[in-house]
Design a protein around this motif. Structure first.
Motif, PDB file in Angstrom:
ATOM      1  N   PRO A   1       0.738  -1.263   0.036  1.00  9.85           N
ATOM      2  CA  PRO A   1       0.043   0.273  -0.026  1.00  9.85           C
ATOM      3  C   PRO A   1       0.915   1.332   0.069  1.00  9.85           C
ATOM      4  O   PRO A   1       0.161   2.231   0.006  1.00  9.85           O
ATOM      5  CB  PRO A   1      -0.835  -0.073   1.384  1.00  9.85           C
ATOM      6  CG  PRO A   1      -0.155  -0.950   2.244  1.00  9.85           C
ATOM      7  CD  PRO A   1       0.893  -1.832   1.444  1.00  9.85           C
ATOM      8  N   THR A   2       2.099   1.215  -0.022  1.00  9.69           N
ATOM      9  CA  THR A   2       3.236   2.478   0.088  1.00  9.69           C
ATOM     10  C   THR A   2       3.755   2.711  -0.953  1.00  9.69           C
ATOM     11  O   THR A   2       4.090   1.602  -1.667  1.00  9.69           O
ATOM     12  CB  THR A   2       3.803   2.507   1.509  1.00  9.69           C
ATOM     13  OG1 THR A   2       4.694   1.340   1.233  1.00  9.69           O
ATOM     14  CG2 THR A   2       3.262   2.225   2.684  1.00  9.69           C
ATOM     15  N   HIS A   3       4.202   3.792  -1.487  1.00  9.16           N
ATOM     16  CA  HIS A   3       4.838   4.181  -2.694  1.00  9.16           C
ATOM     17  C   HIS A   3       5.970   5.458  -2.228  1.00  9.16           C
ATOM     18  O   HIS A   3       5.635   6.105  -1.309  1.00  9.16           O
ATOM     19  CB  HIS A   3       4.067   4.518  -3.732  1.00  9.16           C
ATOM     20  CG  HIS A   3       3.295   5.650  -3.736  1.00  9.16           C
ATOM     21  ND1 HIS A   3       3.774   6.939  -3.913  1.00  9.16           N
ATOM     22  CD2 HIS A   3       1.880   5.727  -3.294  1.00  9.16           C
ATOM     23  CE1 HIS A   3       2.793   7.905  -3.827  1.00  9.16           C
ATOM     24  NE2 HIS A   3       1.748   7.101  -3.207  1.00  9.16           N
ATOM     25  N   PRO A   4       7.046   5.255  -2.677  1.00 11.13           N
ATOM     26  CA  PRO A   4       8.030   6.422  -2.717  1.00 11.13           C
ATOM     27  C   PRO A   4       7.881   7.649  -3.300  1.00 11.13           C
ATOM     28  O   PRO A   4       8.899   8.316  -3.366  1.00 11.13           O
ATOM     29  CB  PRO A   4       9.395   5.710  -2.985  1.00 11.13           C
ATOM     30  CG  PRO A   4       9.101   4.843  -3.947  1.00 11.13           C
ATOM     31  CD  PRO A   4       7.776   4.378  -3.622  1.00 11.13           C
ATOM     32  N   HIS A   5       6.897   8.043  -3.870  1.00 10.52           N
ATOM     33  CA  HIS A   5       6.653   9.017  -4.761  1.00 10.52           C
ATOM     34  C   HIS A   5       5.626  10.225  -4.256  1.00 10.52           C
ATOM     35  O   HIS A   5       5.023  10.683  -5.022  1.00 10.52           O
ATOM     36  CB  HIS A   5       6.029   8.672  -6.055  1.00 10.52           C
ATOM     37  CG  HIS A   5       6.900   7.643  -6.770  1.00 10.52           C
ATOM     38  ND1 HIS A   5       7.797   7.967  -7.279  1.00 10.52           N
ATOM     39  CD2 HIS A   5       6.593   6.179  -6.863  1.00 10.52           C
ATOM     40  CE1 HIS A   5       8.525   6.763  -7.947  1.00 10.52           C
ATOM     41  NE2 HIS A   5       7.645   5.816  -7.525  1.00 10.52           N
ATOM     42  N   GLN A   6       5.753  10.614  -2.684  1.00  9.18           N
ATOM     43  CA  GLN A   6       4.793  11.368  -2.227  1.00  9.18           C
ATOM     44  C   GLN A   6       5.450  12.949  -2.597  1.00  9.18           C
ATOM     45  O   GLN A   6       4.446  13.983  -2.598  1.00  9.18           O
ATOM     46  CB  GLN A   6       4.987  11.279  -0.792  1.00  9.18           C
ATOM     47  CG  GLN A   6       4.393  10.115  -0.144  1.00  9.18           C
ATOM     48  CD  GLN A   6       2.889   9.918  -0.399  1.00  9.18           C
ATOM     49  OE1 GLN A   6       2.258  11.188  -0.526  1.00  9.18           O
ATOM     50  NE2 GLN A   6       2.417   9.048  -0.852  1.00  9.18           N
TER      51      GLN A   6
END
Length: 163
Positions: free
Chosen positions: A130-135
């Motif tokens: 559910p997470t990604h590094p593109h915030q």
């Protein structure tokens, strides 16, 4: 006389969208993603340019399929050695170490198979969790074409007669 509009590279302003794949059907989601990557949802669509947007897909391991395709759909590859045929079912791919590859494979089959298609596929970011590094790119949740209408209305200034 009317002329065909052709976008320039300076005119392109790609946006970032995030899509939650949990419970969505694989093929239907892949076709939506391919449309966004290609840019066909924009009025500035130009066929020979990457005028689409970036897409981040989360929860790719929780994707749904219909009609028993978990065991019927088979991915085929060959190692180029004699007898090197490798077969994997969709269930094996989703339960394996890289479940996001099923969605990547589906989207890849829906974009062009040339250098422009390779450029578009670099704009697709798929994550099993559910997470990604593109915030930092401030992605907008994709809710279908309604997302585009909301963005268009928020960018427009009020009409001259309104206060």
């Amino acid at each position: 006389m009317r002329k065909t509009y052709s976008a320039r590279a300076a005119d392109l302003r790609p946006k970032w969208y995030v899509i939650d794949a949990e419970g969505q059907v694989l093929g239907r989601l892949a076709s939506q993603i391919a449309t966004i990557l290609r840019g066909k949802h924009k009025p500035t669509f130009t066929p020979h340019m990457p005028c689409g947007d970036y897409v981040i897909v989360v929860n790719a391991d929780k994707i749904a399929v219909t009609r028993g395709r978990l065991d019927k759909k088979v991915y085929f590859r060959h190692t180029q050695y004699p007898g090197g045929v490798k077969l994997q079912t969709l269930r094996q791919v989703l339960e394996g170490p890289h479940p996001e590859r099923a969605l990547i494979h589906a989207v890849r089959g829906m974009v062009m198979h040339n250098s422009l298609g390779n450029q578009l596929m670099r704009r697709l970011k798929v994550y099993a969790g559910p997470t990604h590094p593109h915030q930092a790119q401030k992605p907008v949740p994709w809710r279908g074409p309604q997302t585009l209408l909301d963005e268009y209305l928020s960018e427009q200034p009020p009409a001259s007669g309104e206060k």
